[in-house]
Design a protein around this motif. Structure first.
Motif, short mmCIF file in Angstrom:
data_model
loop_
_atom_site.label_atom_id
_atom_site.label_comp_id
_atom_site.label_asym_id
_atom_site.label_seq_id
_atom_site.Cartn_x
_atom_site.Cartn_y
_atom_site.Cartn_z
N MET A 91 14.48 -13.38 4.17
CA MET A 91 15.00 -13.13 5.52
C MET A 91 15.08 -14.41 6.35
N GLY A 92 14.56 -15.54 5.82
CA GLY A 92 14.53 -16.76 6.59
C GLY A 92 15.90 -17.21 7.06
N VAL A 93 16.86 -17.25 6.12
CA VAL A 93 18.21 -17.69 6.47
C VAL A 93 18.86 -16.69 7.41
N LEU A 94 18.64 -15.41 7.17
CA LEU A 94 19.26 -14.37 7.99
C LEU A 94 18.74 -14.38 9.43
N ARG A 95 17.57 -14.99 9.64
CA ARG A 95 17.00 -15.09 11.00
C ARG A 95 17.10 -16.51 11.55
N SER A 96 18.05 -17.27 11.05
CA SER A 96 18.22 -18.65 11.48
C SER A 96 18.89 -18.71 12.86
N PRO A 97 18.22 -19.29 13.87
CA PRO A 97 18.85 -19.45 15.19
C PRO A 97 20.13 -20.29 15.12
N PHE A 98 20.16 -21.27 14.19
CA PHE A 98 21.35 -22.11 14.04
C PHE A 98 22.55 -21.27 13.58
N LEU A 99 22.35 -20.40 12.59
CA LEU A 99 23.44 -19.57 12.09
C LEU A 99 23.85 -18.52 13.13
N LYS A 100 22.88 -18.01 13.89
CA LYS A 100 23.21 -17.05 14.95
C LYS A 100 24.08 -17.73 16.00
N ARG A 101 23.74 -18.98 16.34
CA ARG A 101 24.55 -19.72 17.32
C ARG A 101 25.94 -20.00 16.77
#
Length: 206
Positions: free
Chosen positions: A1-11
């Motif tokens: 879940m680490g990548v899926l909860r990435s603030p960078f990817l969300k931004r």
């Protein structure tokens, strides 16, 4: 879940999504702005300070949907008396919220997150309800696709906090898809008996 909860990817999703939305809806936004200007005059945009991440204030943009009509004492009339026919149409189709994509590009908001409410509500939350500000506010959110204004304030806040604890990119994509379905069906626009949502005055017994 680490990548899926990435603030960078969300931004990144926010920037790409908001840019695409403004490109697609640009002509529609121009038409709406002209209609508001002709029917209600200036200003075209409704600007209001709302609490963002960790409660920090920012200026949120929406299309204006209500007049500034006041009573004999100079007090604003109730929402249902100031809401115009054009404004009601914009709200029913969530078109009044299109300018919030500029807030997303600025970084004040996210595509998905708890809705930004009023600054005066900050002192009315319970400590648990206040956790809704641990993420950026969103144009849409978990509460919006699970009842929106048909929910009580307490129900909405529980859903907001659930989102804070469980957000990930797949959930955000699911919420964006469900939002499109809700908008097309025009579900949960207003609370029962109100043109919009009644004021939150705090949770009884809290």
């Amino acid at each position: 879940m680490g990548v899926l909860r990435s603030p960078f990817l969300k931004r990144a999703l926010d920037v790409i999504g908001a840019s695409f939305a403004l490109l697609v809806f640009g002509p529609v936004m121009l038409y709406i702005a002209l209609r508001i200007w002709r029917e209600m005059g200036s200003p075209v945009l409704f600007r209001q300070v709302r609490p963002g991440l960790h409660g920090r204030p920012f200026v949120m943009y929406k299309f204006r949907t209500m007049t500034e009509e006041r009573d004999a004492q100079g007090k604003l009339l109730p929402d249902e008396k100031r809401l115009t026919r054009l404004g009601r149409f914009l709200r029913e189709h969530s078109l009044d919220e299109l300018p919030e994509f500029f807030n997303v590009l600025k970084g004040d908001m996210s595509l998905v997150g708890p809705r930004p409410l009023l600054m005066e509500y900050l002192d009315r939350y319970t400590p648990e309800q206040a956790r809704r500000h641990e993420v950026k506010p969103g144009i849409t959110g978990w509460a919006q696709v699970n009842g929106r204004n048909a929910l009580t304030w307490e129900e909405k806040f529980r859903l907001d906090v659930w989102y804070v604890d469980n957000w990930n990119l797949l959930l955000d994509l699911k919420i964006l898809f469900l939002t499109l379905v809700k908008v097309l069906r025009r579900e949960g626009i207003s609370a029962e008996g109100h043109a919009t949502m009644p004021e939150f005055k705090g949770t009884k017994g809290a």
